[in-house]
Design an enzyme around this catalytic site. Structure first.
Site, short mmCIF file in Angstrom:
data_model
loop_
_atom_site.label_atom_id
_atom_site.label_comp_id
_atom_site.label_asym_id
_atom_site.label_seq_id
_atom_site.Cartn_x
_atom_site.Cartn_y
_atom_site.Cartn_z
CB SER A 1 -13.10 -36.93 -17.64
OG SER A 1 -13.62 -37.03 -16.33
CE1 TYR B 1 -9.24 -32.90 -16.05
CE2 TYR B 1 -11.30 -33.25 -14.90
CZ TYR B 1 -10.25 -33.74 -15.64
OH TYR B 1 -10.23 -35.07 -15.97
CE LYS C 1 -9.55 -34.18 -19.53
NZ LYS C 1 -8.39 -34.54 -20.35
C1 UD1 Z 1 -12.24 -36.05 -10.30
C2 UD1 Z 1 -12.97 -35.63 -11.52
C3 UD1 Z 1 -12.53 -36.47 -12.69
C4 UD1 Z 1 -11.08 -36.36 -12.87
C5 UD1 Z 1 -10.38 -36.77 -11.60
C6 UD1 Z 1 -8.90 -36.53 -11.79
C7 UD1 Z 1 -15.15 -34.67 -11.23
C8 UD1 Z 1 -16.57 -34.95 -10.98
N1 UD1 Z 1 -14.38 -35.75 -11.32
O1 UD1 Z 1 -12.68 -37.34 -9.94
O2 UD1 Z 1 -13.14 -36.05 -13.86
O3 UD1 Z 1 -10.66 -37.16 -13.93
O4 UD1 Z 1 -10.87 -36.00 -10.52
O5 UD1 Z 1 -8.32 -35.84 -10.79
O6 UD1 Z 1 -14.73 -33.56 -11.35
N2 UD1 Z 1 -12.24 -38.68 -1.56
C9 UD1 Z 1 -12.18 -38.76 -0.18
N3 UD1 Z 1 -11.01 -38.43 0.42
C10 UD1 Z 1 -9.90 -38.02 -0.25
C11 UD1 Z 1 -9.97 -37.95 -1.67
C12 UD1 Z 1 -11.17 -38.27 -2.29
O7 UD1 Z 1 -13.15 -39.11 0.48
O8 UD1 Z 1 -8.88 -37.72 0.37
C13 UD1 Z 1 -13.50 -39.05 -2.24
C14 UD1 Z 1 -14.09 -37.92 -3.06
O9 UD1 Z 1 -14.92 -37.11 -2.25
C15 UD1 Z 1 -14.85 -38.70 -4.13
C16 UD1 Z 1 -14.03 -39.98 -4.30
O10 UD1 Z 1 -13.22 -40.07 -3.14
O11 UD1 Z 1 -16.10 -39.04 -3.64
C17 UD1 Z 1 -13.14 -39.96 -5.51
O12 UD1 Z 1 -12.39 -38.75 -5.51
P1 UD1 Z 1 -11.18 -38.47 -6.51
O13 UD1 Z 1 -10.22 -39.61 -6.49
O14 UD1 Z 1 -10.66 -37.11 -6.20
O15 UD1 Z 1 -11.85 -38.48 -7.94
P2 UD1 Z 1 -13.16 -37.71 -8.51
O16 UD1 Z 1 -13.44 -36.51 -7.73
O17 UD1 Z 1 -14.24 -38.73 -8.63
#
Ligand code: UD1
Length: 344
Positions: free
Chosen positions: A127, A152, A156
């Site tokens: 990842s 997590y 990795k």
């Molecule tokens: C995270 C992990 C990644 C992992 C993935 C799997 C980190 C840095 N990244 O990705 O390695 O493979 O999870 O679960 O640890 N968001 C919102 N609202 C929501 C959900 C998310 O605004 O309800 C935003 C988050 O703040 C983020 C973006 O959307 O900025 C992506 O979030 P998400 O889909 O959870 O993935 P990552 O956090 O990037």
């Protein structure tokens, strides 16, 4: 017909899409999955798309005897793609032992048995989390890895290190580490897709569940980041494109296209998109509005990260192809299919 491949976690989100692409490319697939975060119906979806049902073993890769039996029952496995792992960042903070035990033991068992059963190639699902907050974007594979912010993420990094050490020790295997950015979307047929357990933690499943009315409102975690619109930036990669990268990685190892026993590739589009831009893209592509509001930042989030996928483009001969709109449409079609099936 190409060789036989073991896909651990093959009924999961990325595993199922990869199984489809492997079978489409002529590989024979054996799946092992404990169904802890997926279900058997996924096999029907794979069969509907490809016309072929993969061999399925319900089992836990932490149990080495289960793996011995699997290799004996399915002789001639040439490659392994290891998707079997826990993957929820928040849960890993609550249950670190479970994460370390699961993600590390599965890897150790597989690496241990590969030479015993003559398995040559190993693809590991890594990842972009290994990079932490990048000093610059797009990020290349040569960028330093940073201390993980969750168990997590630590698993990795540890798994990457373990694979490197095992290869250094002279184990007769080859491995490719694929560092995924943010996989989203579903197969365009809507036969398979992401099936989150409970309340989704990831953006796109939460977004599509909000669009269909399961959740009242999507929370956007922060609009005060140092980005053009203030929301975080990610490299959202279509899951079918991601799946195809695995097929190329296996081809490369099994055909001895490289001298190096260990290689690492970023698997992303090369384009950063903000959370708000992604919501816009969904609304544009589907015509469906997503009620959302800005809330505070989510702890541990990276501000911005997107891939430099040049190495994968040039060396693997792989490139992300789907547009964001196509990907959003596929996620929406899948969400609607779940509703038709009465699942959500
Ligand atoms: C995270 C992990 C990644 C992992 C993935 C799997 C980190 C840095 N990244 O990705 O390695 O493979 O999870 O679960 O640890 N968001 C919102 N609202 C929501 C959900 C998310 O605004 O309800 C935003 C988050 O703040 C983020 C973006 O959307 O900025 C992506 O979030 P998400 O889909 O959870 O993935 P990552 O956090 O990037």
């Amino acid at each position: 017909m190409k060789g036989k491949i073991l896909v651990t976690g093959g009924t999961g989100f990325i595993g199922s899409h990869t199984t489809v692409e492997l079978q489409n490319a002529g590989y024979e697939v054996v799946i092992i999955d404990d169904l802890s975060n997926s279900n058997r119906d996924v096999l029907d979806g794979i069969e509907h798309i490809t016309g072929k049902r993969p061999v399925f073993v319900e089992g836990d890769c932490k149990d080495i005897n289960t793996l011995h039996q699997l290799f004996k029952d399915n002789p001639g496995i040439e490659g392994i793609i290891n998707f079997a792992a826990h993957k929820a960042v928040g849960e890993s903070v609550q249950k670190p032992i479970m994460y370390y035990r699961n993600n590390l033991n599965i890897l150790l068992n597989l690496l241990d048995l590969m030479p015993v059963y003559g398995v040559k190639g190993f693809v590991f699902s890594s990842s972009c989390t290994v990079y932490g907050e990048p000093d610059q974007n797009p990020i290349t594979e040569d960028a330093p890895t940073k201390k993980a912010t969750s168990p997590y993420g630590a698993t990795k990094q540890m798994c990457e290190d373990i694979i490197a050490d095992v290869i250094k020790s002279g184990s007769p295997i080859k491995a490719i580490l694929l560092r995924y950015f943010n996989p989203i979307g579903a197969h365009p047929s809507a036969e398979i897709g992401e099936l989150p357990n409970g309340v989704p933690q990831n953006l796109v499943p939460y977004l599509t569940q909000t669009a269909i009315g399961i959740r009242p409102l999507l929370s956007v975690f922060g609009d005060d980041y140092d980005t053009p619109d203030g929301s975080c930036i990610r490299d959202f990669i279509n899951v079918v494109d991601l799946a195809k990268a695995h097929v190329r990685a296996l081809d490369r190892m099994l055909n001895d296209e490289s001298e190096d026993a260990l290689e690492v590739f970023n698997i992303g589009t090369g384009n950063g998109l903000s959370v708000l831009q992604l919501i816009d893209a969904f609304e544009r592509a589907t015509g469906v509005e997503v009620p959302h509001k800005i809330v505070g930042r989510r702890e541990g989030d990276i501000e911005k990260i997107w891939a430099d996928p040049k190495r994968a483009n040039e060396v693997l001969g792989w490139k992300a192809e789907a547009s964001v709109d196509e990907t959003m449409l596929s996620a929406w079609k899948w969400q609607k299919r779940l509703r038709e099936r009465g699942i959500m």
